[in-house]
Design a protein around this motif. Structure first.
Motif, PDB file in Angstrom:
ATOM      1  N   ILE B 247       0.826  -1.203   0.000  1.00  0.00           N
ATOM      2  CA  ILE B 247       0.000   0.000   0.000  1.00  0.00           C
ATOM      3  C   ILE B 247       0.861   1.253   0.000  1.00  0.00           C
ATOM      4  O   ILE B 247       0.370   2.350  -0.257  1.00  0.00           O
ATOM      5  CB  ILE B 247      -0.928  -0.008   1.240  1.00  0.00           C
ATOM      6  N   PHE B 302      -8.484   6.269   4.161  1.00  0.00           N
ATOM      7  CA  PHE B 302      -8.842   4.929   3.708  1.00  0.00           C
ATOM      8  C   PHE B 302      -7.588   4.092   3.497  1.00  0.00           C
ATOM      9  O   PHE B 302      -7.520   2.925   3.904  1.00  0.00           O
ATOM     10  CB  PHE B 302      -9.674   5.008   2.427  1.00  0.00           C
ATOM     11  N   PHE B 303      -6.580   4.687   2.880  1.00  0.00           N
ATOM     12  CA  PHE B 303      -5.337   3.943   2.668  1.00  0.00           C
ATOM     13  C   PHE B 303      -4.655   3.639   3.999  1.00  0.00           C
ATOM     14  O   PHE B 303      -4.073   2.573   4.182  1.00  0.00           O
ATOM     15  CB  PHE B 303      -4.394   4.712   1.739  1.00  0.00           C
ATOM     16  N   PHE B 305      -6.193   3.136   6.730  1.00  0.00           N
ATOM     17  CA  PHE B 305      -6.991   2.027   7.250  1.00  0.00           C
ATOM     18  C   PHE B 305      -6.542   0.701   6.625  1.00  0.00           C
ATOM     19  O   PHE B 305      -6.329  -0.287   7.303  1.00  0.00           O
ATOM     20  CB  PHE B 305      -8.468   2.321   6.973  1.00  0.00           C
ATOM     21  N   LEU B 306      -6.376   0.718   5.281  1.00  0.00           N
ATOM     22  CA  LEU B 306      -5.947  -0.509   4.601  1.00  0.00           C
ATOM     23  C   LEU B 306      -4.596  -0.967   5.131  1.00  0.00           C
ATOM     24  O   LEU B 306      -4.371  -2.152   5.359  1.00  0.00           O
ATOM     25  CB  LEU B 306      -5.815  -0.260   3.093  1.00  0.00           C
ATOM     26  N   GLU B 307      -3.685  -0.002   5.331  1.00  0.00           N
ATOM     27  CA  GLU B 307      -2.361  -0.365   5.813  1.00  0.00           C
ATOM     28  C   GLU B 307      -2.477  -1.083   7.150  1.00  0.00           C
ATOM     29  O   GLU B 307      -1.848  -2.107   7.376  1.00  0.00           O
ATOM     30  CB  GLU B 307      -1.502   0.895   5.954  1.00  0.00           C
ATOM     31  N   VAL B 309      -5.180  -2.592   8.462  1.00  0.00           N
ATOM     32  CA  VAL B 309      -5.889  -3.859   8.361  1.00  0.00           C
ATOM     33  C   VAL B 309      -4.919  -4.964   7.967  1.00  0.00           C
ATOM     34  O   VAL B 309      -4.888  -6.036   8.561  1.00  0.00           O
ATOM     35  CB  VAL B 309      -7.028  -3.750   7.332  1.00  0.00           C
ATOM     36  N   PHE B 310      -4.090  -4.655   6.980  1.00  0.00           N
ATOM     37  CA  PHE B 310      -3.213  -5.717   6.498  1.00  0.00           C
ATOM     38  C   PHE B 310      -2.020  -5.931   7.405  1.00  0.00           C
ATOM     39  O   PHE B 310      -1.401  -6.992   7.367  1.00  0.00           O
ATOM     40  CB  PHE B 310      -2.798  -5.443   5.057  1.00  0.00           C
TER      41      PHE B 310
ATOM     42  N   LEU C 135      -9.215 -11.804   7.767  1.00  0.00           N
ATOM     43  CA  LEU C 135      -9.291 -10.549   8.493  1.00  0.00           C
ATOM     44  C   LEU C 135     -10.047 -10.708   9.807  1.00  0.00           C
ATOM     45  O   LEU C 135      -9.931  -9.898  10.712  1.00  0.00           O
ATOM     46  CB  LEU C 135     -10.009  -9.529   7.602  1.00  0.00           C
ATOM     47  N   ALA C 244      -1.681  -5.305   0.735  1.00  0.00           N
ATOM     48  CA  ALA C 244      -2.583  -4.295   1.286  1.00  0.00           C
ATOM     49  C   ALA C 244      -3.209  -3.443   0.207  1.00  0.00           C
ATOM     50  O   ALA C 244      -4.261  -2.847   0.397  1.00  0.00           O
ATOM     51  CB  ALA C 244      -1.816  -3.410   2.266  1.00  0.00           C
ATOM     52  N   LEU C 245      -2.567  -3.386  -0.944  1.00  0.00           N
ATOM     53  CA  LEU C 245      -3.088  -2.524  -2.003  1.00  0.00           C
ATOM     54  C   LEU C 245      -4.188  -3.218  -2.799  1.00  0.00           C
ATOM     55  O   LEU C 245      -4.968  -2.560  -3.462  1.00  0.00           O
ATOM     56  CB  LEU C 245      -1.927  -2.126  -2.924  1.00  0.00           C
TER      57      LEU C 245
END
Lengths: 249, 458, 461
Positions: B247, B302-303, B305-307, B309-310, C135, C244-245
């Protein structure tokens, strides 16, 4: 130059390590590493090309202190190599990961990307007390401030022995004291073995072949990074502590 | 809605050239103060050269610290210029006109600051770093390692610096001619040289417009690549667990736009306060920037958040330990909360209110907060990331910047301020020709009882 | 004309003429239309047949459901991304979107079909009891074992409902026009749909705000749907695929494919639907530029992910690259890379092609094919990894799974059903937005300027 078929490697029998730090001291004096003072340790800038990590195995009543010497793993797929912008660290044709001090500009990128954390930065100009300046090893460069350094497998010893062997027309004798890195020679319990992994008759190659088989004790450190190191660790899995993972607490 | 004031060309010239043709009383003191700050930083740099990198707070696990944070931060700020100029030019957003040059100049000077932060003061042997930023000497047969992100970095940054300097210069030419016609003596010679014989013929205008549009289109890939590459400095690494995330490139880019556009808004308010250009930089412009920022900030979040989450998704000990350090352990926990609050949770809810978006004061406060937050964001990525809560406990460590590092960080900020001050003395900070073009091209349409602003399209 | 809607038809310069013309077109449908409807209906039935054959394998056999999952992913990506083509330019107030927006919005109807197709996919997904990494931290947090299915279903339902609502709000003024011009039973229906629309200022303001809010929500729901589906039905099935992307890439592909599918639909309306007065070069040009920039972004998204895995080269990452790129699906990846990026890049930088009707449409067909193959590549591969003994490393890379007769039937049927519902939708809702067409006539005037005549375009705040 020795033949390109050489693949220098090391085997470390963790079961034998008693944590005496003899290898650390030997390395220190062989390779002109500045004195690691208490102040330097407090700054977290001490340089130890080989270090002995202590960890605990087992839960409280059955706890065992273990030691593991960690040095540059001379990875075949070394993460430190592609990130250096100036090729100061690269792979030579003898399977070693070498550091060229003159090229290094000190971005410290390689140090960040080393999972084993065995690369060291010279934060200060190295200094020795007046009385020790004459003990510096003439075969080893004194590194100035601002560059990276790390274990070289005592390449100066390898070079000297292979040069002399070539001059005298002899086979390079594997596992001789002249060839071995300082840490291997200093180890009182024969924990460390050094030699050519590609030479089937060498001690390390035999050990590697025997111990990396399914029922052997051999393993690579942190295989999840896929670095394919040239250092092999040997350790018998202790059945009594198998369920609880070793912890560093 | 738009409180439009039609201005004559003479008035535009008088207003916007006031900073060039007259020296305000505060100008020299301001230059001297920032100059002293800059020179102090340079002194600190000299001390570091003399003593070694040991004078910083860097240590064995934390090899990258405040310098790298500063590098990423200034590259981020530099994304403002192209975002405002190129993208808004290509999408023909009218409100970009008075903002473009300030944003572009900010880009140029912050890129210089970034270069000052990373290759210059960051490396262990700066006197050799030129061999890295510029191609190595061929004679010894040693080429640079093009696999290293630290080679991609200077290539991208230098390209970006070249392109954005050209951008500034091309947009400056018509204005330089205006100054040339009002100057005398040696200054006249200087501006005449810079204006390169501009007389405003249709052919010249056409070439200038084409050059602007071409540069806009060509600089966009550079714009995207620069910060992607900066992010790959971190993301290609496998050892610091928290960094090895796909990300990073989009996350860094959108974060850069977030902080860059905020910095432009701050700059706009300063321009209004210092030179009183409120006829040009109206609440409308801040309103538009505020709305843009809401979208940008939310995408950025949002990004983010994605970072996260993963990061949790991996369930790997080293990664979880790093996250625990980042969020729950003092002082990182405090910085983390401060970062979240300043970068998102204070400014964005405030921007939802039109009265905030249209207030100079509140936009100044919120956009400054954003940049405090974004500096902390980079700090929290870089420093705890290198602190390695990994397998070897002997390598766990901490970091705090030393006074030398702080002086040099301040120096890079002073450089941007100094550069902007000198620039405003030599050149107009609001493009005269662009404003005039906007004035000519605007119109109004009456629909029923409403008057709708309109613009002339070819 | 740079940016303005330009009808180029003298007779259609008054609101009344526009209205008459468009309503007539909606009413008159030739026999070709009827034949096409019948053909697609028959093909849809074939899809049901295929599904029944597939059902014989049972839901326990995860790998055979890969193509079905890929079909759903493709429809989610392409058709449900299309309404964004209406939403984004509408929020940005771009005038050229006016004849595009309805074409794009009508794709909300496909959401119904896509939801039906989704239901078996949810059944085929293994429960989290197999210990794979998700998740939901199953085991750590004591989540129900079917959390992925539950959340994804809810998100997809929300997305579909949101889309239909958006379409309805946007079509309300048009329904009112239809109501005023029809009689009998039709009038009753249209007046129900128009909800008492008479066009007061209050109603227009209400509609404007609803369109903005619903549009923003649609975008968020779309991103969430892509996030949920790509993570729970794709990535979590492949050990070591920690990207993640990827959810963002998945959503970006949706925008790209949405533009492509809108372009193709517009071409069909332009060429066969008799809407040449409304759809012209401006629309193809605008959408073409959008497609071009989204295709460039495709590369950026793909490369940002790829370089991390490739440079990192951990064993877990190399296994994932093997599975998705260089292994059994390499030919498919080549097709995707060529049509999603290489062809758009090298073709669209060529001015005459970009500024034509056929150019962007041809590229769009390629992009759509690329999206289709991309979804096959990802989901067939992900569903074929059934062993998850190691949470972090894919020990054995499964071979390519080829489609069988049932898969082909399901694909043909599923896509036909989507086309069918879209065609039926155009019977009720005019495929060109009448009120937006009439609105632009107010905003655009021509007037003399020095020695030439210019177009002045109003941009309301």
């Amino acid at each position: 130059m020795a033949s390109t078929n050489t693949q220098w490697g090391m085997v470390i029998d963790v079961d034998k390590c008693i944590g005496c730090q003899g290898c650390v001291v030997a390395c220190q004096s062989e390779n002109n590493i500045p004195i690691n003072t208490e102040d330097l340790f407090n700054q977290r800038r001490a340089i130890e090309w080989i270090r002995v990590e202590r960890y605990w195995e087992g839960e409280f009543p059955d706890v065992k202190a273990r030691f593991i010497p960690i040095l540059c793993q001379h990875c075949n797929d070394a993460p430190c190599e592609p990130v250096c912008p100036v090729f100061a660290t690269y792979h030579n044709n003898e399977g070693m990961n070498v550091q060229v001090y003159n090229r290094c500009i000190g971005t410290r990128f390689c140090a960040n990307n080393c999972p084993y954390h065995v690369r060291f930065f010279n934060f200060w100009e190295p200094e020795w007390p007046e009385t020790l300046t004459n003990q510096l090893n003439p075969d080893v460069t004194v590194r100035s401030r601002g560059i990276m350094e790390k274990c070289t497998f005592c390449i100066q010893r390898i070079r000297r022995t292979s040069r002399e062997a070539a001059r005298d027309g002899e086979e390079l004798s594997d596992d001789s004291r002249e060839l071995n890195p300082a840490c291997v020679n200093a180890c009182p319990t024969d924990t460390l073995f050094f030699g050519d992994l590609n030479d089937p008759d060498s001690k390390v190659a035999k050990l590697a072949k025997e111990e990396m088989s399914d029922d052997g004790r051999g393993y690579h450190l942190m295989p999840q990074y896929g670095t394919s190191p040239n250092v092999i660790y040997l350790k018998k899995v202790d059945e009594s502590t198998k369920d609880s993972n070793g912890s560093h607490e | 809605m738009q409180e439009h004031v039609q201005l004559t060309q003479k008035q535009i010239n008088d207003d916007l050239l006031s900073s060039v043709l007259h020296t305000p009383r505060w100008w020299w003191p301001a230059v001297i103060v920032t100059g002293i700050i800059f020179l102090t930083g340079m002194g600190a740099f000299g001390y570091m050269l003399n003593q070694g990198v040991g004078v910083t707070g860097l240590n064995r696990p934390v090899f990258w610290g405040a310098y790298m944070v500063n590098f990423v931060f200034f590259i981020g700020i530099s994304h403002a210029g192209i975002m405002i100029s190129a993208i808004l030019r290509l999408t023909q957003a009218e409100w970009r006109r008075p903002v473009t040059r300030a944003a572009e100049v900010l880009t140029v000077f912050s890129l210089m600051s970034a270069l000052m932060a990373a290759p210059l003061v960051h490396v262990g042997r700066p006197w050799r770093a030129d061999l890295w930023v510029f191609p190595y000497d061929f004679a010894r047969g040693i080429w640079i390692n093009i696999r290293s992100p630290f080679i991609w970095d200077p290539s991208a940054v230098m390209t970006y610096l070249t392109a954005s300097s050209l951008f500034v210069f091309i947009a400056l030419i018509p204005d330089l001619a205006v100054i040339r016609d009002r100057a005398s003596g040696y200054t006249r010679k200087f501006y005449a040289l810079m204006a390169m014989g501009w007389r405003g013929t249709p052919r010249q205008w056409k070439l200038q417009a084409i050059a602007g549009i071409l540069l806009s289109a060509l600089v966009l890939p550079v714009f995207v690549s620069v910060h992607s590459i900066v992010s790959w400095d971190f993301a290609v690494q496998i050892a610091p667990e928290a960094w090895h995330s796909t990300i990073f490139a989009p996350y860094f880019i959108i974060g850069a736009i977030h902080s860059g556009v905020s910095a432009v808004a701050t700059l706009m308010v300063i321009m209004v306060w210092v030179w009183g250009w409120d006829k040009y930089l109206k609440p409308d412009h801040l309103d538009a920037i505020g709305r843009l920022l809401i979208i940008v900030a939310t995408t950025w979040f949002f990004f983010f958040f994605l970072e996260w989450v993963f990061a949790l998704y991996t369930l790997e000990d080293a990664e979880l330990a790093m996250r625990d350090l980042q969020v729950f352990q003092w002082p990182w926990s405090g910085l983390f909360i401060l970062f979240l609050v300043t970068a998102y949770f204070i400014p964005v809810p405030m921007w939802l209110f039109k009265s905030i978006r249209r207030s100079y004061f509140w936009m100044f406060v919120t956009t400054i907060l954003v940049n405090i937050g974004m500096w902390l964001e980079r700090f929290l990525i870089i420093v705890p990331g290198t602190m390695r809560r990994g397998e070897f406990i002997f390598d766990w460590g901490s970091y705090h910047p030393s006074i030398i590092e702080i002086l040099m960080v301040i120096m890079t900020f002073a450089w941007v301020v100094l550069g902007m001050l000198v620039f405003t003395k030599l050149f107009p900070l609001i493009p005269l020709f662009d404003i005039k073009e906007g004035m000519v091209g605007r119109d109004e349409i009456r629909i029923g009882r409403r008057i709708v602003p309109a613009s002339i399209r070819e | 004309m740079n940016n303005g809607a330009h009808n180029g038809h003298g007779a259609l310069m008054t609101p009344k003429a526009v209205e008459d013309d468009l309503l007539d077109k909606g009413r008159l449908r030739g026999s070709t239309f009827r034949i096409a409807v019948i053909v697609f209906a028959v093909l849809s039935v074939l899809g049901v047949v295929g599904f029944v054959i597939r059902l014989a394998d049972g839901f326990g056999n995860t790998p055979v459901w890969g193509y079905h999952a890929a079909l759903f992913a493709f429809i989610l990506t392409a058709a449900q991304g299309a309404p964004m083509v209406a939403i984004a330019p509408r929020i940005a107030n771009a005038h050229w979107r006016r004849s595009i927006s309805r074409v794009a919005e009508l794709f909300s109807l496909v959401g119904i079909v896509s939801f039906v197709i989704y239901i078996p996919v949810a059944w085929a997904l293994p429960s989290m009891e197999d210990g794979r990494r998700t998740l939901w931290f199953y085991g750590e947090l004591n989540m129900p074992a079917h959390m992925p299915e539950i959340t994804t279903t809810l998100v997809l339902l929300a997305l579909t409902v949101n889309g239909l609502w958006l379409l309805w709000v946007s079509a309300m003024p048009d329904f009112a026009m239809l109501r005023d011009r029809s009689t009998g039973k039709k009038k009753v229906w249209f007046s129900r749909l128009a909800r008492g629309w008479v066009g007061t200022s209050g109603q227009w303001n209400w509609q404007k705000h609803r369109l903005g809010i619903l549009g923003a929500f649609y975008f968020m729901m779309l991103v969430t749907a892509h996030f949920a589906f790509s993570l729970d039905f794709g990535m979590s099935l492949v050990p070591g695929w920690i990207d993640a992307l990827y959810p963002a890439t998945h959503a970006h592909n949706s925008l790209q494919a949405g533009v492509a599918i809108t372009l193709i639909t517009m071409y069909v309306l332009y060429r066969f639907g008799g809407y040449k007065d409304y759809i012209n070069l401006d629309q193809f040009w605008g959408l073409g530029k959008l497609l071009f920039s989204l295709s460039l972004l495709w590369f950026w998204f793909w490369f940002s992910s790829f370089i991390i895995f490739w440079f990192g080269a951990k064993p877990s990452e190399e296994a994932v690259l093997d599975l998705l790129f260089v292994g059994p699906y390499l030919p498919i990846f080549f097709i995707v890379f060529t049509f999603a990026f290489l062809v758009p890049l090298w073709a669209m930088i060529w001015n005459p092609l970009r500024k034509s009707v056929w150019g962007p449409v041809t590229i769009a067909c390629g992009v759509l094919i690329a999206t289709l193959f991309d979804r096959i590549r990802v989901y067939v591969a992900a569903f074929s990894v059934s062993e998850s003994t190691n949470k972090h490393l894919m020990v054995e890379i499964p071979g390519a799974v080829l489609p069988d007769v049932a898969d082909v039937l399901i694909w043909v049927g599923g896509i036909s059903a989507c086309i069918l519902i879209y065609m039926l939708g155009t019977r009720i809702i005019p495929p060109i937005n009448i009120w937006e067409q009439k609105e632009v006539l107010l905003y655009r005037i021509h007037k003399p300027f020095h020695r030439t005549e210019v177009q002045v375009l109003g941009k309301p705040e």
